[in-house]
Design a protein around this motif. Sequence first.
Motif, PDB file in Angstrom:
ATOM      1  N   LEU A   1      -1.718   1.260  12.570  1.00  0.00           N
ATOM      2  CA  LEU A   1      -0.836   2.098  11.755  1.00  0.00           C
ATOM      3  C   LEU A   1       0.536   1.454  11.588  1.00  0.00           C
ATOM      4  O   LEU A   1       1.076   1.378  10.475  1.00  0.00           O
ATOM      5  N   SER A   2       1.104   0.974  12.699  1.00  0.00           N
ATOM      6  CA  SER A   2       2.435   0.373  12.608  1.00  0.00           C
ATOM      7  C   SER A   2       2.420  -0.891  11.762  1.00  0.00           C
ATOM      8  O   SER A   2       3.340  -1.151  10.977  1.00  0.00           O
ATOM      9  N   HIS A   3       1.330  -1.679  11.902  1.00  0.00           N
ATOM     10  CA  HIS A   3       1.256  -2.929  11.148  1.00  0.00           C
ATOM     11  C   HIS A   3       1.032  -2.671   9.666  1.00  0.00           C
ATOM     12  O   HIS A   3       1.696  -3.277   8.802  1.00  0.00           O
ATOM     13  N   GLU A   4       0.115  -1.774   9.356  1.00  0.00           N
ATOM     14  CA  GLU A   4      -0.215  -1.543   7.957  1.00  0.00           C
ATOM     15  C   GLU A   4       0.878  -0.766   7.225  1.00  0.00           C
ATOM     16  O   GLU A   4       1.071  -0.961   6.020  1.00  0.00           O
ATOM     17  N   LEU A   5       1.579   0.103   7.932  1.00  0.00           N
ATOM     18  CA  LEU A   5       2.612   0.896   7.265  1.00  0.00           C
ATOM     19  C   LEU A   5       3.913   0.113   7.078  1.00  0.00           C
ATOM     20  O   LEU A   5       4.785   0.540   6.302  1.00  0.00           O
ATOM     21  N   ARG A   6       4.048  -1.010   7.778  1.00  0.00           N
ATOM     22  CA  ARG A   6       5.290  -1.758   7.685  1.00  0.00           C
ATOM     23  C   ARG A   6       5.528  -2.295   6.265  1.00  0.00           C
ATOM     24  O   ARG A   6       6.644  -2.248   5.740  1.00  0.00           O
ATOM     25  N   THR A   7       4.475  -2.772   5.599  1.00  0.00           N
ATOM     26  CA  THR A   7       4.645  -3.363   4.267  1.00  0.00           C
ATOM     27  C   THR A   7       5.055  -2.329   3.217  1.00  0.00           C
ATOM     28  O   THR A   7       6.055  -2.529   2.503  1.00  0.00           O
ATOM     29  N   PRO A   8       4.324  -1.187   3.076  1.00  0.00           N
ATOM     30  CA  PRO A   8       4.795  -0.209   2.073  1.00  0.00           C
ATOM     31  C   PRO A   8       6.160   0.366   2.406  1.00  0.00           C
ATOM     32  O   PRO A   8       6.954   0.654   1.507  1.00  0.00           O
ATOM     33  N   LEU A   9       6.468   0.530   3.704  1.00  0.00           N
ATOM     34  CA  LEU A   9       7.800   1.018   4.053  1.00  0.00           C
ATOM     35  C   LEU A   9       8.863  -0.005   3.647  1.00  0.00           C
ATOM     36  O   LEU A   9       9.952   0.365   3.166  1.00  0.00           O
ATOM     37  N   SER A  10       8.565  -1.293   3.846  1.00  0.00           N
ATOM     38  CA  SER A  10       9.522  -2.327   3.442  1.00  0.00           C
ATOM     39  C   SER A  10       9.739  -2.296   1.929  1.00  0.00           C
ATOM     40  O   SER A  10      10.866  -2.470   1.448  1.00  0.00           O
ATOM     41  N   ARG A  11       8.669  -2.077   1.168  1.00  0.00           N
ATOM     42  CA  ARG A  11       8.820  -1.989  -0.275  1.00  0.00           C
ATOM     43  C   ARG A  11       9.675  -0.801  -0.683  1.00  0.00           C
ATOM     44  O   ARG A  11      10.520  -0.900  -1.575  1.00  0.00           O
ATOM     45  N   ILE A  12       9.452   0.339  -0.022  1.00  0.00           N
ATOM     46  CA  ILE A  12      10.267   1.526  -0.340  1.00  0.00           C
ATOM     47  C   ILE A  12      11.731   1.266  -0.027  1.00  0.00           C
ATOM     48  O   ILE A  12      12.630   1.566  -0.832  1.00  0.00           O
ATOM     49  N   ILE A  13      12.001   0.685   1.137  1.00  0.00           N
ATOM     50  CA  ILE A  13      13.389   0.410   1.515  1.00  0.00           C
ATOM     51  C   ILE A  13      14.025  -0.591   0.560  1.00  0.00           C
ATOM     52  O   ILE A  13      15.175  -0.443   0.130  1.00  0.00           O
ATOM     53  N   ALA A  14      13.274  -1.644   0.189  1.00  0.00           N
ATOM     54  CA  ALA A  14      13.819  -2.647  -0.733  1.00  0.00           C
ATOM     55  C   ALA A  14      14.123  -2.042  -2.098  1.00  0.00           C
ATOM     56  O   ALA A  14      15.179  -2.322  -2.702  1.00  0.00           O
ATOM     57  N   GLU A  15      13.210  -1.203  -2.605  1.00  0.00           N
ATOM     58  CA  GLU A  15      13.451  -0.574  -3.900  1.00  0.00           C
ATOM     59  C   GLU A  15      14.657   0.356  -3.853  1.00  0.00           C
ATOM     60  O   GLU A  15      15.469   0.411  -4.783  1.00  0.00           O
ATOM     61  N   LEU A  16      14.780   1.115  -2.767  1.00  0.00           N
ATOM     62  CA  LEU A  16      15.922   2.016  -2.648  1.00  0.00           C
ATOM     63  C   LEU A  16      17.221   1.234  -2.541  1.00  0.00           C
ATOM     64  O   LEU A  16      18.254   1.617  -3.133  1.00  0.00           O
TER      65      LEU A  16
ATOM     66  N   ALA B   1      17.573   4.594 -17.093  1.00  0.00           N
ATOM     67  CA  ALA B   1      16.494   5.545 -16.840  1.00  0.00           C
ATOM     68  C   ALA B   1      15.160   4.828 -16.667  1.00  0.00           C
ATOM     69  O   ALA B   1      14.323   5.211 -15.829  1.00  0.00           O
ATOM     70  N   ALA B   2      14.935   3.771 -17.464  1.00  0.00           N
ATOM     71  CA  ALA B   2      13.680   3.030 -17.341  1.00  0.00           C
ATOM     72  C   ALA B   2      13.569   2.335 -15.986  1.00  0.00           C
ATOM     73  O   ALA B   2      12.514   2.318 -15.351  1.00  0.00           O
ATOM     74  N   GLN B   3      14.691   1.754 -15.530  1.00  0.00           N
ATOM     75  CA  GLN B   3      14.673   1.096 -14.224  1.00  0.00           C
ATOM     76  C   GLN B   3      14.466   2.115 -13.099  1.00  0.00           C
ATOM     77  O   GLN B   3      13.748   1.858 -12.128  1.00  0.00           O
ATOM     78  N   THR B   4      15.106   3.279 -13.237  1.00  0.00           N
ATOM     79  CA  THR B   4      14.917   4.335 -12.228  1.00  0.00           C
ATOM     80  C   THR B   4      13.467   4.802 -12.208  1.00  0.00           C
ATOM     81  O   THR B   4      12.874   5.017 -11.134  1.00  0.00           O
ATOM     82  N   HIS B   5      12.885   4.959 -13.404  1.00  0.00           N
ATOM     83  CA  HIS B   5      11.483   5.375 -13.471  1.00  0.00           C
ATOM     84  C   HIS B   5      10.570   4.326 -12.825  1.00  0.00           C
ATOM     85  O   HIS B   5       9.619   4.667 -12.100  1.00  0.00           O
ATOM     86  N   ALA B   6      10.878   3.044 -13.081  1.00  0.00           N
ATOM     87  CA  ALA B   6      10.074   1.972 -12.481  1.00  0.00           C
ATOM     88  C   ALA B   6      10.197   1.994 -10.953  1.00  0.00           C
ATOM     89  O   ALA B   6       9.219   1.782 -10.224  1.00  0.00           O
ATOM     90  N   THR B   7      11.438   2.235 -10.479  1.00  0.00           N
ATOM     91  CA  THR B   7      11.632   2.333  -9.020  1.00  0.00           C
ATOM     92  C   THR B   7      10.827   3.492  -8.445  1.00  0.00           C
ATOM     93  O   THR B   7      10.198   3.374  -7.383  1.00  0.00           O
ATOM     94  N   HIS B   8      10.841   4.644  -9.133  1.00  0.00           N
ATOM     95  CA  HIS B   8      10.060   5.801  -8.666  1.00  0.00           C
ATOM     96  C   HIS B   8       8.574   5.476  -8.622  1.00  0.00           C
ATOM     97  O   HIS B   8       7.853   5.903  -7.697  1.00  0.00           O
ATOM     98  N   GLU B   9       8.097   4.733  -9.624  1.00  0.00           N
ATOM     99  CA  GLU B   9       6.682   4.373  -9.644  1.00  0.00           C
ATOM    100  C   GLU B   9       6.321   3.485  -8.452  1.00  0.00           C
ATOM    101  O   GLU B   9       5.271   3.658  -7.808  1.00  0.00           O
ATOM    102  N   VAL B  10       7.205   2.516  -8.160  1.00  0.00           N
ATOM    103  CA  VAL B  10       6.940   1.640  -7.018  1.00  0.00           C
ATOM    104  C   VAL B  10       6.919   2.433  -5.719  1.00  0.00           C
ATOM    105  O   VAL B  10       6.047   2.250  -4.851  1.00  0.00           O
ATOM    106  N   ILE B  11       7.894   3.324  -5.575  1.00  0.00           N
ATOM    107  CA  ILE B  11       7.948   4.143  -4.352  1.00  0.00           C
ATOM    108  C   ILE B  11       6.724   5.042  -4.250  1.00  0.00           C
ATOM    109  O   ILE B  11       6.137   5.220  -3.170  1.00  0.00           O
ATOM    110  N   ALA B  12       6.306   5.643  -5.382  1.00  0.00           N
ATOM    111  CA  ALA B  12       5.139   6.516  -5.365  1.00  0.00           C
ATOM    112  C   ALA B  12       3.885   5.730  -4.990  1.00  0.00           C
ATOM    113  O   ALA B  12       3.032   6.198  -4.216  1.00  0.00           O
TER     114      ALA B  12
END
Length: 445
Positions: A245-260, A270-281
């Motif tokens: 769990l810790s290993h597999e969740l590290r990558t999507p969490l890193s992506r969320i943090i990087a996008e934020l 607005a388009a960039q914000t929407h793209a960021t929301h899509e990546v986070i989702a």
Amino acid sequence: MTAFLRRSAPRTLRGRLSLVALTTAALLMLVLTMAFNAVGQHRLRHQADDELRTRAAAVATTVDTSGSTVRVLETSHDALLDTNVWIYSGGRLLEGPPNAGRLTRVADALAGRGGRRCVTADVGSPLRLCSQPVSGGGGGATVVTALDLSPYRSSADTLLLGSLALDAVMLACTYALTRLAVGRALRPVRTMTDQATQWSAVASGERFGRTRHPAELARLGTSLDALLDRIRTLLRHERQLTGELSHELRTPLSRIIAELDWWGARPRTAAQTHATHEVIAEAARSMRTICDTLLDDAREGAPGTADVLATLRRLTQGPGLPPHLTVTADGPPLEAGVPPALLERIVSPLLANACRYAHGEVALRVRRSPDGVRIEVTDDGPGVPPAFAGQLFEPGRRADPGDGHGGAGLGLPLARRLARSAGGEVTYDPGHAPGARFVLTLPAG
């Protein structure tokens, strides 16, 4: 009273077994002592009666019944014979000891009843009286003799005290020997307890079955070893689940943090914000998929077997699959040593990856391997770039993120981790062309 007995009862198994043995021995010795003393008293009374009859027979030799009247003959040393002796003619007393008082009345009653009889009278001291008829001519005579039972009673009392003393010694020896025997019998249990305390019982490789024990404790040790092995397996599975769990969740969490961080660095459109929301989702959905897959595997991690061909055919009946999807098997039906649900979760990422990149054909082939079951997932797509083959099973890595296909680069790593947790493996066959081939090996069921 019950509460007091409960509080005063021994708390150790050795003490309780010793108390049971002591109680049983005490009851048995009590019965034996009563029986022994009853037999002893009967024997002493029989000896007293024999002595009285012997004296009566001796006195009878001094009684003349040949005539019409009974006469008592005088002999030398007759004073010894006349001690506590009564001679009757019919019911009339001819001769008796002086100052006998109450004892004479008992002798009168005994002689009046006739025949050979014995009674016990207590006239200051216990006395035994026996009547002995004297056969003869015209007149019937009866001799009654008396004997003091005090020496016999003293012997009986001494016998009783001796038997009680012997009982006490036997009970003490029984209690001591029982405690010693039970203590020696339970010594292996104490050793096993100390071993479990000294070991880190679950983490240690030591086991109870490696030491020689009696048969009952050997079976107990085997059961405890099996229990420890199951606990160790569960703990290892839990640690593996936590690590995965810790290993597999590290990558999507890193992506969320990087996008934020990127989104918060400066104002965005607005388009960039929407793209960021899509990546986070997408990263959040990946995290949920990872959690669901690993937790389902942990819940269903019990041993089981799966019909490989039936499971693969069920898996390939969903919508959205390429029209040219084939499932074939070489040889007789095979069973894998994993539950069907786990087999589906391992094959699903491989099948999804093949369907994503295939031009139109995907093939699943099942056959027996030296180590168990071999499942090949083949597609006719572009294949894996040779430079990327070494990073294929790293979480979050994709050969070409801009190739227009979805995915977070987590399917293949998850498939390999689940396969390894079941004792299998997922590998990529670089020699296959065109397209790509992934090989899943699992233990046979």
